[in-house]
Write an enzyme that holds these catalytic residues in place. Structure first.
Site, PDB file in Angstrom:
ATOM      1  N   LYS A  13       0.829  -1.210   0.000  1.00 33.32           N
ATOM      2  CA  LYS A  13       0.000   0.000   0.000  1.00 33.32           C
ATOM      3  C   LYS A  13       0.863   1.260   0.000  1.00 33.32           C
ATOM      4  CE  LYS A  13      -2.189  -0.800   3.897  1.00 33.32           C
ATOM      5  NZ  LYS A  13      -1.689  -2.111   4.289  1.00 33.32           N
ATOM      6  N   ARG A  88      -9.220   0.802   9.128  1.00 33.93           N
ATOM      7  CA  ARG A  88      -8.809  -0.583   9.300  1.00 33.93           C
ATOM      8  C   ARG A  88      -9.873  -1.402  10.012  1.00 33.93           C
ATOM      9  NH1 ARG A  88      -3.042   0.037   9.146  1.00 33.93           N
ATOM     10  NH2 ARG A  88      -1.910  -1.918   9.284  1.00 33.93           N
ATOM     11  N   ARG A 123      11.617  -7.174   4.718  1.00 33.14           N
ATOM     12  CA  ARG A 123      11.438  -5.724   4.757  1.00 33.14           C
ATOM     13  C   ARG A 123      12.419  -5.065   5.729  1.00 33.14           C
ATOM     14  NH1 ARG A 123       5.644  -2.813   5.151  1.00 33.14           N
ATOM     15  NH2 ARG A 123       5.498  -3.563   7.286  1.00 33.14           N
ATOM     16  N   ARG A 156      11.536  -3.925  11.388  1.00 36.33           N
ATOM     17  CA  ARG A 156      10.513  -3.458  12.315  1.00 36.33           C
ATOM     18  C   ARG A 156      10.127  -4.597  13.239  1.00 36.33           C
ATOM     19  NH1 ARG A 156       5.850  -0.650   8.873  1.00 36.33           N
ATOM     20  NH2 ARG A 156       4.552  -2.026  10.120  1.00 36.33           N
ATOM     21  N   ARG A 167      -0.765 -10.267  12.616  1.00 38.47           N
ATOM     22  CA  ARG A 167      -1.233  -9.117  11.839  1.00 38.47           C
ATOM     23  C   ARG A 167      -2.143  -9.562  10.696  1.00 38.47           C
ATOM     24  NH1 ARG A 167       4.147  -6.550  10.185  1.00 38.47           N
ATOM     25  NH2 ARG A 167       2.974  -4.936   9.112  1.00 38.47           N
TER      26      ARG A 167
HETATM   27  P1  ADP Z   1       1.220  -2.393   7.912  1.00 38.12           P
HETATM   28  O1  ADP Z   1       0.237  -1.925   6.889  1.00 38.12           O
HETATM   29  O2  ADP Z   1       2.527  -2.748   7.361  1.00 38.12           O
HETATM   30  O3  ADP Z   1       0.657  -3.368   8.898  1.00 38.12           O
HETATM   31  P2  ADP Z   1       1.174   0.198   9.195  1.00 38.12           P
HETATM   32  O4  ADP Z   1       2.429   0.935   9.126  1.00 38.12           O
HETATM   33  O5  ADP Z   1       0.003   0.675   8.398  1.00 38.12           O
HETATM   34  O6  ADP Z   1       1.564  -1.267   8.893  1.00 38.12           O
HETATM   35  O7  ADP Z   1       0.676   0.100  10.727  1.00 38.12           O
HETATM   36  C1  ADP Z   1       1.500  -0.427  11.740  1.00 38.12           C
HETATM   37  C2  ADP Z   1       0.691  -0.671  12.992  1.00 38.12           C
HETATM   38  O8  ADP Z   1       0.097   0.550  13.427  1.00 38.12           O
HETATM   39  C3  ADP Z   1      -0.492  -1.625  12.836  1.00 38.12           C
HETATM   40  O9  ADP Z   1      -0.116  -2.963  12.959  1.00 38.12           O
HETATM   41  C4  ADP Z   1      -1.401  -1.159  13.947  1.00 38.12           C
HETATM   42  O10 ADP Z   1      -0.971  -1.652  15.221  1.00 38.12           O
HETATM   43  C5  ADP Z   1      -1.207   0.325  13.956  1.00 38.12           C
HETATM   44  N1  ADP Z   1      -2.180   1.012  13.076  1.00 38.12           N
HETATM   45  C6  ADP Z   1      -1.929   1.714  11.948  1.00 38.12           C
HETATM   46  N2  ADP Z   1      -3.054   2.212  11.417  1.00 38.12           N
HETATM   47  C7  ADP Z   1      -4.059   1.806  12.217  1.00 38.12           C
HETATM   48  C8  ADP Z   1      -5.476   1.977  12.205  1.00 38.12           C
HETATM   49  N3  ADP Z   1      -6.083   2.658  11.230  1.00 38.12           N
HETATM   50  N4  ADP Z   1      -6.190   1.406  13.219  1.00 38.12           N
HETATM   51  C9  ADP Z   1      -5.592   0.724  14.207  1.00 38.12           C
HETATM   52  N5  ADP Z   1      -4.279   0.515  14.276  1.00 38.12           N
HETATM   53  C10 ADP Z   1      -3.510   1.050  13.298  1.00 38.12           C
END
Ligand code: ADP
Ligand code: ZN
Length: 210
Positions: A13, A88, A123, A156, A167
């Site tokens: 994304k 999300r 990654r 990470r 996840r």
């Molecule tokens: P990825 O898409 O690689 O999982 P992100 O960088 O988008 O990672 O998000 C990392 C973490 O941040 C998620 O695993 C979650 O814990 C938190 N997070 C990010 N965006 C949201 C959201 N919209 N709602 C809840 N938690 C979020």
């Protein structure tokens, strides 16, 4: 134009957000990056978010909705934005609707779980500027060093294999229902993630104009 990028963690994304950002000249709003910045800065909500993020769980809806609400009021977001990693959960999508934010299109980047596991294990990220790399698919020019700012690249914490599994589970349980939510609004377009990033990018741009 207000867009949402939907997809499992590691579907790419962020990379596709950059492509759209260049094409349309609107900012990407990544709740993940904003949360990581808050954790790093040690703010109150950063401290609350950290435990959930490290475990591969979602941060509570109140926190992310609050962050997002403030962010879209910024001047650079007034001509549109790309949401990467938000919403999300269905309550987050409902909150957007309740804020009166009109979403034009939702682009889902679809990648099978097995592929995701392989991708996330390679990654590497720069915690300083947020740039992301992959040891096989998008290596930095010098191994372990950020091309953008020269800092050291790291894995990470939430990219560790067991965390990746949880996840993905969280994605299927809490985020995937958003496909139905936006399909019902006639806004969902699905892009199949390709081996080559450039191929996915071409499909994303097609989806944008579809
Ligand atoms: P990825 O898409 O690689 O999982 P992100 O960088 O988008 O990672 O998000 C990392 C973490 O941040 C998620 O695993 C979650 O814990 C938190 N997070 C990010 N965006 C949201 C959201 N919209 N709602 C809840 N938690 C979020
Ligand atoms: Zn960097």
């Amino acid at each position: 134009m207000n867009l949402i990028l939907l997809g499992a963690p590691g579907a790419g994304k962020g990379t596709q957000a950059e492509v759209i950002c260049r094409e349309l000249n609107i900012p990407t709003i990544s709740t993940g990056n904003m949360l990581r910045a808050a954790v790093k800065a040690g703010t109150e909500y950063g401290l609350k978010a950290k435990a959930a993020m490290d475990a591969g769980d979602l941060v509570s809806d109140d926190i992310v909705i609050g962050i997002l609400k403030d962010r879209i009021k910024e001047p650079d977001a007034q001509n549109g934005f790309i949401l990467d990693g938000f919403p999300r959960t269905v309550p987050q999508a409902e909150a957007l609707d309740a804020m009166g934010v009109k979403i034009d299109k939702v682009i889902e980047i679809h990648v099978p779980d097995e592929k995701i596991q392989q991708r996330l294990s390679g990654r590497r990220v720069c915690l300083d500027c947020g740039a992301t790399y992959h040891v096989d698919f998008k290596p930095s020019k010098t191994e372990g060093v950020c091309d953008v700012c020269g800092k050291q690249l790291v894995i990470r914490k939430d990219d560790e294999p067991e965390t990746v599994k949880s996840r993905l589970k969280t994605y299927h349980e809490q985020t995937a229902p958003l496909k139905g939510y936006y399909e019902a609004q006639g806004k969902l377009v699905t892009v199949e993630g390709q081996e080559e990033v450039a191929d996915t990018s071409r499909l994303t741009l097609e989806a944008l104009n579809a």
